[in-house]
Design an enzyme around this catalytic site. Structure first.
Site, PDB file in Angstrom:
ATOM      1  N   THR A 215     -59.841  -0.716   6.859  1.00  0.00           N
ATOM      2  CA  THR A 215     -60.999  -0.927   5.977  1.00  0.00           C
ATOM      3  C   THR A 215     -61.418  -2.398   5.956  1.00  0.00           C
ATOM      4  OG1 THR A 215     -60.189   0.880   4.598  1.00  0.00           O
ATOM      5  CG2 THR A 215     -61.805  -0.601   3.592  1.00  0.00           C
TER       6      THR A 215
ATOM      7  N   VAL B 208     -56.014 -11.013  -4.547  1.00  0.00           N
ATOM      8  CA  VAL B 208     -56.210 -10.690  -5.964  1.00  0.00           C
ATOM      9  C   VAL B 208     -57.694 -10.626  -6.275  1.00  0.00           C
ATOM     10  CG1 VAL B 208     -55.692 -11.311  -8.354  1.00  0.00           C
ATOM     11  CG2 VAL B 208     -54.056 -11.876  -6.555  1.00  0.00           C
TER      12      VAL B 208
ATOM     13  N   GLU C 268     -56.944 -15.642  -0.907  1.00  0.00           N
ATOM     14  CA  GLU C 268     -57.900 -15.319  -1.982  1.00  0.00           C
ATOM     15  C   GLU C 268     -58.158 -13.823  -2.096  1.00  0.00           C
ATOM     16  OE1 GLU C 268     -59.791 -17.468  -4.406  1.00  0.00           O
ATOM     17  OE2 GLU C 268     -59.642 -15.386  -5.022  1.00  0.00           O
TER      18      GLU C 268
ATOM     19  N   LYS D 230     -51.149  -8.664  -1.015  1.00  0.00           N
ATOM     20  CA  LYS D 230     -50.519  -9.027  -2.312  1.00  0.00           C
ATOM     21  C   LYS D 230     -49.083  -8.537  -2.419  1.00  0.00           C
ATOM     22  CE  LYS D 230     -53.442  -5.603  -2.294  1.00  0.00           C
ATOM     23  NZ  LYS D 230     -54.641  -5.035  -2.827  1.00  0.00           N
TER      24      LYS D 230
ATOM     25  N   GLY E 108     -62.502   3.434   0.393  1.00  0.00           N
ATOM     26  CA  GLY E 108     -61.747   2.289   0.899  1.00  0.00           C
ATOM     27  C   GLY E 108     -61.202   1.376  -0.197  1.00  0.00           C
TER      28      GLY E 108
ATOM     29  N   LYS F 112     -50.368  -8.370  -8.099  1.00  0.00           N
ATOM     30  CA  LYS F 112     -51.436  -9.333  -8.400  1.00  0.00           C
ATOM     31  C   LYS F 112     -51.088 -10.169  -9.637  1.00  0.00           C
ATOM     32  CE  LYS F 112     -54.979  -6.453  -6.259  1.00  0.00           C
ATOM     33  NZ  LYS F 112     -55.839  -5.264  -6.450  1.00  0.00           N
TER      34      LYS F 112
ATOM     35  N   LEU G 131     -54.683  -9.297  12.660  1.00  0.00           N
ATOM     36  CA  LEU G 131     -53.638  -8.265  12.622  1.00  0.00           C
ATOM     37  C   LEU G 131     -54.080  -7.157  11.676  1.00  0.00           C
ATOM     38  CD1 LEU G 131     -50.477 -10.578  12.214  1.00  0.00           C
ATOM     39  CD2 LEU G 131     -51.721  -9.964  14.314  1.00  0.00           C
TER      40      LEU G 131
HETATM   41  N1  LIG Z   1     -59.109  -2.131   0.778  1.00  0.00           N
HETATM   42  C1  LIG Z   1     -59.269  -3.006  -0.200  1.00  0.00           C
HETATM   43  O1  LIG Z   1     -60.139  -2.860  -1.062  1.00  0.00           O
HETATM   44  C2  LIG Z   1     -58.392  -4.198  -0.291  1.00  0.00           C
HETATM   45  C3  LIG Z   1     -57.274  -4.345   0.503  1.00  0.00           C
HETATM   46  N2  LIG Z   1     -56.487  -5.454   0.376  1.00  0.00           N
HETATM   47  C4  LIG Z   1     -55.329  -5.615   1.228  1.00  0.00           C
HETATM   48  O2  LIG Z   1     -55.753  -5.766   2.565  1.00  0.00           O
HETATM   49  C5  LIG Z   1     -54.780  -5.228   3.451  1.00  0.00           C
HETATM   50  C6  LIG Z   1     -55.437  -4.186   4.334  1.00  0.00           C
HETATM   51  O3  LIG Z   1     -55.987  -3.179   3.526  1.00  0.00           O
HETATM   52  P1  LIG Z   1     -56.932  -2.045   4.137  1.00  0.00           P
HETATM   53  O4  LIG Z   1     -57.755  -2.574   5.230  1.00  0.00           O
HETATM   54  O5  LIG Z   1     -57.569  -1.394   2.970  1.00  0.00           O
HETATM   55  O6  LIG Z   1     -55.823  -1.060   4.717  1.00  0.00           O
HETATM   56  P2  LIG Z   1     -55.990   0.008   5.886  1.00  0.00           P
HETATM   57  O7  LIG Z   1     -54.852   0.949   5.736  1.00  0.00           O
HETATM   58  O8  LIG Z   1     -57.380   0.547   5.906  1.00  0.00           O
HETATM   59  O9  LIG Z   1     -55.809  -0.898   7.191  1.00  0.00           O
HETATM   60  C7  LIG Z   1     -54.587  -1.376   7.637  1.00  0.00           C
HETATM   61  C8  LIG Z   1     -54.561  -1.144   9.143  1.00  0.00           C
HETATM   62  O10 LIG Z   1     -53.406  -1.763   9.689  1.00  0.00           O
HETATM   63  C9  LIG Z   1     -52.923  -0.929  10.707  1.00  0.00           C
HETATM   64  N3  LIG Z   1     -51.531  -1.229  10.996  1.00  0.00           N
HETATM   65  C10 LIG Z   1     -50.424  -0.796  10.377  1.00  0.00           C
HETATM   66  N4  LIG Z   1     -49.336  -1.304  10.965  1.00  0.00           N
HETATM   67  C11 LIG Z   1     -49.752  -2.068  11.972  1.00  0.00           C
HETATM   68  C12 LIG Z   1     -49.107  -2.872  12.929  1.00  0.00           C
HETATM   69  N5  LIG Z   1     -47.785  -2.931  12.990  1.00  0.00           N
HETATM   70  N6  LIG Z   1     -49.857  -3.537  13.821  1.00  0.00           N
HETATM   71  C13 LIG Z   1     -51.200  -3.459  13.787  1.00  0.00           C
HETATM   72  N7  LIG Z   1     -51.888  -2.723  12.891  1.00  0.00           N
HETATM   73  C14 LIG Z   1     -51.156  -2.040  12.002  1.00  0.00           C
HETATM   74  C15 LIG Z   1     -53.142   0.487  10.185  1.00  0.00           C
HETATM   75  O11 LIG Z   1     -53.132   1.428  11.233  1.00  0.00           O
HETATM   76  C16 LIG Z   1     -54.504   0.333   9.508  1.00  0.00           C
HETATM   77  O12 LIG Z   1     -55.546   0.642  10.379  1.00  0.00           O
HETATM   78  C17 LIG Z   1     -53.661  -4.692   2.553  1.00  0.00           C
HETATM   79  O13 LIG Z   1     -52.705  -5.698   2.378  1.00  0.00           O
HETATM   80  C18 LIG Z   1     -54.383  -4.435   1.232  1.00  0.00           C
HETATM   81  O14 LIG Z   1     -53.516  -4.480   0.127  1.00  0.00           O
HETATM   82  C19 LIG Z   1     -56.782  -6.473  -0.500  1.00  0.00           C
HETATM   83  C20 LIG Z   1     -57.870  -6.386  -1.309  1.00  0.00           C
HETATM   84  C21 LIG Z   1     -58.742  -5.231  -1.296  1.00  0.00           C
HETATM   85  N1  LIG Z   2     -56.180  -0.952  -3.832  1.00  0.00           N
HETATM   86  C1  LIG Z   2     -56.666  -2.177  -4.367  1.00  0.00           C
HETATM   87  C2  LIG Z   2     -57.503  -2.880  -3.350  1.00  0.00           C
HETATM   88  C3  LIG Z   2     -57.797  -4.260  -3.727  1.00  0.00           C
HETATM   89  O1  LIG Z   2     -56.929  -5.087  -3.992  1.00  0.00           O
HETATM   90  C4  LIG Z   2     -57.509  -1.895  -5.602  1.00  0.00           C
HETATM   91  O2  LIG Z   2     -57.836  -0.731  -5.828  1.00  0.00           O
HETATM   92  O3  LIG Z   2     -57.797  -2.840  -6.347  1.00  0.00           O
HETATM   93 NA    NA Z   3     -60.170 -12.894  -4.927  1.00  0.00          NA
END
Ligand SMILES: NC(=O)C1=CN([C@@H]2O[C@H](COP(=O)(O)OP(=O)(O)OC[C@H]3O[C@@H](n4cnc5c(N)ncnc54)[C@H](O)[C@@H]3O)[C@@H](O)[C@H]2O)C=CC1
Ligand SMILES: N[C@@H](CC=O)C(=O)O
Ligand code: NA
Length: 442
Positions: free
Chosen positions: A21, A137, A134, A110, A192, A210, A17
């Site tokens: 990124t 956080v 995992e 988170k 990202g 977190k 889902l």
């Molecule tokens: N980017 C990072 O460094 C990190 C991200 N996370 C977590 O991972 C998750 C994803 O983050 P990212 O990939 O960076 O975000 P992102 O914004 O790049 O990707 C999320 C995607 O989900 C899609 N989306 C939104 N609503 C939707 C729906 N109803 N059905 C299907 N797709 C839908 C969006 O269009 C987007 O492409 C978030 O919970 C974020 O907090 C956790 C750790 C690190």
């Molecule tokens: N936006 C968050 C992504 C990872 O959890 C961060 O900058 O640490």
């Molecule tokens: Na971790």
């Protein structure tokens, strides 16, 4: 599938889902490492569908797997749901649906876990499914598994560190090159690191979520994001950074989760937990001062183990996908060989203290008139509010001077009223910087 029953029927069918990124990198790793994953799990992993919002957007993933109907994908014949959409809804409803129907869940979300972990774990327990997170956080760093499993026999007293990559990227840029806040934030989004709405990063919401997850695991107590005292970095100015540098310190956004033990007069003890997120000055010699860019580092203190430090990439597509894949393998193994991962452990149910009850040390930098008696006037206000001064440095200039004060531990309320009154003294031209101090001897 009932708890612990091995799935010898065939491949592990996975629904993804979200494909932003992190999702894109999850698909890449699943594809590139398919053979190794099969060997490690004992069954092949088949990605059956990818739920997206914008199907026509260019992505390096198989187009035939894309669907805009996330609910139908969750309801389809899959063993495991990986959620990397982010936010509360529709992620919450989709994951509850998955868990209730016995599908295991891996999520990086988170924000959702820090608010709704109780109902998610309840749903997982009811059906015997797994809930792993995992990646939620400190990105790639194995931190939650050590807290949940490796340290389950110890008594953790403190978890403290840098858990947001975006704000660390901004603060280290401001410190190293004097880069502007807004330029560095744009760069963090481009790379990202930032959340879809970067306010979650800069205002400390992400780190607070977190901290809630860390405190819950460390202290076997349900702690939610709203229990965490939260201050972001939007008020951290170039003057704060310069003031810190002048004192051999640097500014970091810290998450601090503590077990607090109070002993009453009759010798009985009472335990509680406290969790806070705020910018703090730390000495440049402190190990956290050398954690730069989107790296995270977390110290864990436990009675028997002593102090441990976990360090690595806390944000970014590939590092986060690494943690997601690690969970996916663990959950898939449970499916193939039987058994289940750890459940929520909130048996301790300790009370959560507010920041007002948690004294911290402060650094205050003032522009003052350079005349005799200024220090005495300022010191009198501190004494009046029972805020004890640990160190003072005064630097005179031609017609004004700077006064830097570091306090002993003081309550938030006492410090605020002291600063308000000091700021109103005719001899004080400006309160240049007020910031908490961590990582030094009391
Ligand atoms: N980017 C990072 O460094 C990190 C991200 N996370 C977590 O991972 C998750 C994803 O983050 P990212 O990939 O960076 O975000 P992102 O914004 O790049 O990707 C999320 C995607 O989900 C899609 N989306 C939104 N609503 C939707 C729906 N109803 N059905 C299907 N797709 C839908 C969006 O269009 C987007 O492409 C978030 O919970 C974020 O907090 C956790 C750790 C690190
Ligand atoms: N936006 C968050 C992504 C990872 O959890 C961060 O900058 O640490
Ligand atoms: Na971790």
């Amino acid at each position: 599938m009932p708890e612990g029953k091995p799935n010898s029927a065939g491949p592990i069918r996975v629904a993804l889902l979200g494909c932003g990124t992190v999702g894109t990198e999850v698909v890449r790793l699943l594809t590139d490492q398919a053979a190794d994953l099969t060997a490690r799990i004992g069954a092949p992993v088949v990605l059956t569908g990818i739920a997206v919002r914008k199907p026509n957007k260019h992505r390096e993933v198989p187009a035939e797997l894309l669907t805009t109907d996330a609910a139908a994908l969750v309801a389809s014949d899959v063993d495991l749901v990986v959620e990397v959409i982010g936010g509360i809804e529709p992620a919450r409803t989709l994951l509850l649906e998955a868990l209730r129907s016995g599908k295991s869940v891996v999520t990086a979300n988170k924000a959702l876990l820090a608010e709704h972990s109780a109902e998610l774990f309840e749903a997982a327990d009811a059906s015997g499914a797994d809930l792993y997170f995992e990646a939620a956080v400190a990105g790639a760093i194995p931190l939650l598994r050590p807290l949940r499993e490796s340290l389950a026999g110890d008594r953790i007293t403190r978890v403290m560190g840098i858990v947001n990559g975006t704000t660390n990227f901004i603060l280290s840029g401001m410190d190293a090159t004097g880069a502007s806040y807004s330029e560095t934030l744009e760069e963090a989004s481009r790379l990202g690191y930032a959340e879809a709405d970067p306010t979650a990063d800069v205002d400390g919401f992400d780190a607070a979520s977190k901290a809630a997850i860390l405190a819950s695991l460390a202290f076997h107590t349900r702690v939610t994001a709203s229990d965490v005292h939260r201050e972001g970095i939007s008020a951290v100015s170039a003057s704060d950074i310069a003031a810190a540098k002048g004192l051999g310190r640097t500014v970091k956004l810290l998450a601090i989760c503590e077990r607090v033990t109070e002993t009453a007069e009759d010798g009985t003890t009472k335990e509680s937990v406290a969790a806070r997120v705020h910018p703090a000055m730390i000495p440049r010699s402190h190990p956290l001062a050398g954690v730069n860019g989107a790296f995270n580092a977390v110290f864990v203190e436990a009675d028997a183990a002593g102090e441990m430090m976990f360090y690595g990439q806390g944000a970014g597509g590939a590092p986060t996908a690494s943690a997601v894949l690690g969970d996916l393998v663990a959950v898939a193994r449970n499916r193939v060989h039987g058994g289940r991962g750890p459940r929520e452990s909130a048996y301790a149910g300790l009370p959560v203290r507010s920041i007002g009850q948690t004294p911290t040390r402060y650094h205050i930098s003032l522009d003052v008139a350079d005349r005799a008696g200024v220090l005495a006037q300022v010191a009198a206000v501190f004494a009046e509010h029972d805020v004890s001064i640990a160190a003072v440095r005064q630097e005179g200039r031609v017609d004004d001077a700077s006064l830097v004060i570091v306090t002993h531990a003081a309550s938030d309320a006492a410090l605020r009223s002291t600063v308000d009154k000091v700021g109103g003294l005719p001899v004080v031209r400006d309160v240049v910087s007020v910031m908490r101090v961590e990582g030094e001897e009391q």
